[in-house]
Scaffold this active site. Sequence first.
Site, PDB file in Angstrom:
ATOM      1  N   GLN A  75       0.841  -1.208   0.000  1.00  0.00           N
ATOM      2  CA  GLN A  75       0.000   0.000   0.000  1.00  0.00           C
ATOM      3  C   GLN A  75       0.874   1.256   0.000  1.00  0.00           C
ATOM      4  OE1 GLN A  75      -3.272   0.728  -0.176  1.00  0.00           O
ATOM      5  NE2 GLN A  75      -3.857  -1.389  -0.503  1.00  0.00           N
ATOM      6  N   SER A  76       1.989   1.210  -0.714  1.00  0.00           N
ATOM      7  CA  SER A  76       2.967   2.304  -0.658  1.00  0.00           C
ATOM      8  C   SER A  76       2.427   3.638  -1.211  1.00  0.00           C
ATOM      9  CB  SER A  76       4.205   1.885  -1.452  1.00  0.00           C
ATOM     10  OG  SER A  76       5.036   2.988  -1.673  1.00  0.00           O
ATOM     11  N   ASN A  77       2.435   4.650  -0.355  1.00  0.00           N
ATOM     12  CA  ASN A  77       2.082   6.008  -0.810  1.00  0.00           C
ATOM     13  C   ASN A  77       3.167   6.529  -1.743  1.00  0.00           C
ATOM     14  OD1 ASN A  77      -0.274   6.419   0.979  1.00  0.00           O
ATOM     15  ND2 ASN A  77       1.287   6.199   2.572  1.00  0.00           N
TER      16      ASN A  77
END
Length: 337
Positions: A75-77
């Site tokens: 879920q990397s921003n």
Amino acid sequence: MLLAKYPRRSYTHAKTPVEKLPHLTKLLNGPSIYIKRDDLLGLAGGGNKTRKLEFLIADALRKGADTIVTGGALQSNHCRLTLAAAVKEGLKCQLVLEEGIATPYEPGANGNNLLFKLLGAESIKVVPHGSDIIAEMQTLSEELTMAGRTPYVIPIGGSNALGSVGYAACAQEILQQTFEDGLVLDDVVVASGSGGTQAGLIVGLHASSAPITVHGINVSRPNETQIPKITDLVQQTADYLNVSANHLADHVHCYDGYVGEGYTIPTQGMIEAVQMLARTEGILLDSVYTGKVMAGLIDLIRKGAFKKEDNVLFVHTGGSPSLYATPALFDEDLFAL
Ligand SMILES: Cc1ncc(COP(=O)(O)O)c(C=O)c1O
């Protein structure tokens, strides 16, 4: 620091606001709490990576890159914003995503995963938890070169000296804004992950001789590994910017009491903090970074770490798009007014 001499793209059209949080301040009955709204930075969904990418993507363009390679968690921003910047610049972007300890890749997951697809990542390589992502990105980059492309690898979290310049610039922005508002800050509280945000702020404030303490709340590592990591990046960033690094190691303050069982693993304090900010100030945090940082700030205030007359700035580094991937996290009410 003469930051204008570094090539930079501009992805946000104004300074992000510094706002007072009156309800939270009253509720906690401690110092005056302010927030730097870096969740409102430009690119898809805002957040701290946008400031780092202004310098990193400018460097990629200067070097003639046609493809950006980067990596992060499922879920990397950072991956979302890097991809958005690449799209904006007409570049391709390939991602390496590392599965979590207890969270395998789910192709249909919501949150940033949905946005990777919507923004059109050219490829997504998923690797098991514990893989060497840096080596994976390097391999991808070599394959692209062999295919006649010009890749540019952006490190995890955009945290090298060049990326950290984005937060040295943010320090200047904060000093200018608080000068205009007549606000004398005592402390800044910020996430300490891959470290570029904290390191850039430390160097930027130090370069302006501003006696403001930067408190880094760890989101993934214990102090024994995080403090050397931040100290090293502070040194590299200071060298890059020609800022004297004398005694800068003394400015590295990290707190590892709020990570819980590990990176991305929820804590009760995080749930309370996310609900508290939403229900007192109408501001969304996230479960992996800013929720844990706010939990740290709340706990430090409750323990009396600040004086009532202090002015404390919480840097909101973004991340709320990932909230939509884990809706059940907030089923239980840990905070009610
Ligand atoms: C929303 C958010 N806040 C904070 C951080 C941590 O910032 P840094 O990696 O610069 O320590 C990240 C990193 O991915 C992030 O996505």
